[in-house]
Design an enzyme around this catalytic site. Sequence first.
Site, PDB file in Angstrom:
ATOM      1  N   SER A  76     -74.506 -93.747 -97.836  1.00  0.00           N
ATOM      2  CA  SER A  76     -75.747 -93.669 -97.052  1.00  0.00           C
ATOM      3  C   SER A  76     -75.845 -94.702 -95.935  1.00  0.00           C
ATOM      4  CB  SER A  76     -76.965 -93.812 -97.957  1.00  0.00           C
ATOM      5  OG  SER A  76     -77.201 -92.591 -98.607  1.00  0.00           O
ATOM      6  N   LYS A  79     -75.973 -93.200 -92.678  1.00  0.00           N
ATOM      7  CA  LYS A  79     -77.236 -92.632 -92.171  1.00  0.00           C
ATOM      8  C   LYS A  79     -77.835 -93.506 -91.074  1.00  0.00           C
ATOM      9  CE  LYS A  79     -78.138 -90.394 -96.588  1.00  0.00           C
ATOM     10  NZ  LYS A  79     -78.827 -90.461 -97.879  1.00  0.00           N
ATOM     11  N   TYR A 201     -71.826 -83.587 -93.326  1.00  0.00           N
ATOM     12  CA  TYR A 201     -72.515 -84.680 -94.038  1.00  0.00           C
ATOM     13  C   TYR A 201     -71.579 -85.358 -95.045  1.00  0.00           C
ATOM     14  CZ  TYR A 201     -75.903 -86.886 -97.214  1.00  0.00           C
ATOM     15  OH  TYR A 201     -76.582 -87.783 -98.008  1.00  0.00           O
ATOM     16  N   TYR A 257     -84.769 -97.041 -99.834  1.00  0.00           N
ATOM     17  CA  TYR A 257     -85.463 -95.951-100.554  1.00  0.00           C
ATOM     18  C   TYR A 257     -86.702 -96.476-101.304  1.00  0.00           C
ATOM     19  CZ  TYR A 257     -80.555 -94.816 -99.986  1.00  0.00           C
ATOM     20  OH  TYR A 257     -79.304 -94.680 -99.484  1.00  0.00           O
ATOM     21  N   VAL A 275     -74.606 -95.687-101.981  1.00  0.00           N
ATOM     22  CA  VAL A 275     -74.155 -95.621-103.377  1.00  0.00           C
ATOM     23  C   VAL A 275     -72.682 -95.990-103.563  1.00  0.00           C
ATOM     24  CG1 VAL A 275     -75.900 -93.999-104.237  1.00  0.00           C
ATOM     25  CG2 VAL A 275     -73.750 -93.122-103.287  1.00  0.00           C
TER      26      VAL A 275
HETATM   27  N1  GLN Z   1     -73.547 -89.037-100.082  1.00  0.00           N
HETATM   28  C1  GLN Z   1     -74.570 -89.525-100.954  1.00  0.00           C
HETATM   29  C2  GLN Z   1     -75.542 -88.416-101.344  1.00  0.00           C
HETATM   30  O1  GLN Z   1     -75.881 -87.616-100.550  1.00  0.00           O
HETATM   31  C3  GLN Z   1     -75.268 -90.681-100.302  1.00  0.00           C
HETATM   32  C4  GLN Z   1     -76.356 -91.259-101.158  1.00  0.00           C
HETATM   33  C5  GLN Z   1     -76.528 -92.746-101.005  1.00  0.00           C
HETATM   34  O2  GLN Z   1     -75.628 -93.456-100.619  1.00  0.00           O
HETATM   35  N2  GLN Z   1     -77.690 -93.227-101.421  1.00  0.00           N
HETATM   36  O3  GLN Z   1     -75.975 -88.354-102.449  1.00  0.00           O
END
Ligand code: GLN
Length: 323
Positions: A76, A79, A201, A257, A275
Amino acid sequence: MRAMSEPTPHPLRDQLPAILAQIETEAQALWGQGKVASYIPALAEVNPRQFGMAVALTDGSAHSVGHAQVPFSLQSITKLFTFVLALKALGDDLWKRVGREPSGAAFNSIVQLETENGIPRNPFINAGALVITDVLTSRYAHLDYALLGALRRLADEPNLHWNARVAKSERDTAHRNMAMAYFMKSHGNFVNPPELVLDNYCCQCATEMSCAQLAQATMFLANDGRDLRPDGQADEQFLSPDEARRVNALMLTCGAYDAAGDFAYRIGLPIKTGVGGGMVAIAPGVGTIAVWAPELDAKGNSVLGAFALERLVQLTGLSHTTF
Ligand code: GLN
């Protein structure tokens, strides 16, 4: 023209090696308190007992400890970069498709989409990031190359890549993200086929960088939108100062988050987590900090990473520049 004069050394420069060594030692007491992400099967294969931390200062100096040169799965954290690219492309029109409020819910939560007409709360939760990837999928025929190109430039590292095995592992199990994409499409907030956007993605999330590279790649956010080369000399104005300030605000309020409030309380810096166990924090005007340790807490944030950032601000007073 680049100014070729030597940047003034930051007062922290001489203290950082000892501070980072102390944090690395203290952090090891937390091994075993978290768990490596396993819902993406390939991520579960990572050795959990790794810890790396890198600090890049706007004076051009770089400092690191532990496994700071080992590439890890950004997940993430990507992102942040896709959001920045979409903001550059669409400007304020982006906010017609995604909000900018903290969700207070898990990164992969689907519930708010139902009551909020398929408009995700912010670009950093999965639903919001999928909309951002949809925006970029419309813009770039090869989003993977476009993203890698931007990241290579920002990180001053021509060899960055995404890990095809991790991407496939996520793509094979991406049922929840696919459901969200279809749900948003039913509300008219998704332009491209969900399958195509999910392909992009999952490649995006599988991008790998080391802490040292990640700290370098985010320097523009500590420097009013202007990228800084590793020697501290100013490079491209990647974002306007106003846009950089807004990206930092969004990181502070939404970057972790449903732990964003707790992170602001404990650390007080704009942050983005993933993650894969990575985190990047921005100290505007001072520098960037990247940390990586794969064991995660229940909200999907690195246990040692959060501890390390908290100790860093305690030992340096860094977040006093934010508040
Ligand atoms: N690729 C992961 C997902 O979509 C990214 C989630 C994350 O890093 N919090 O679940």
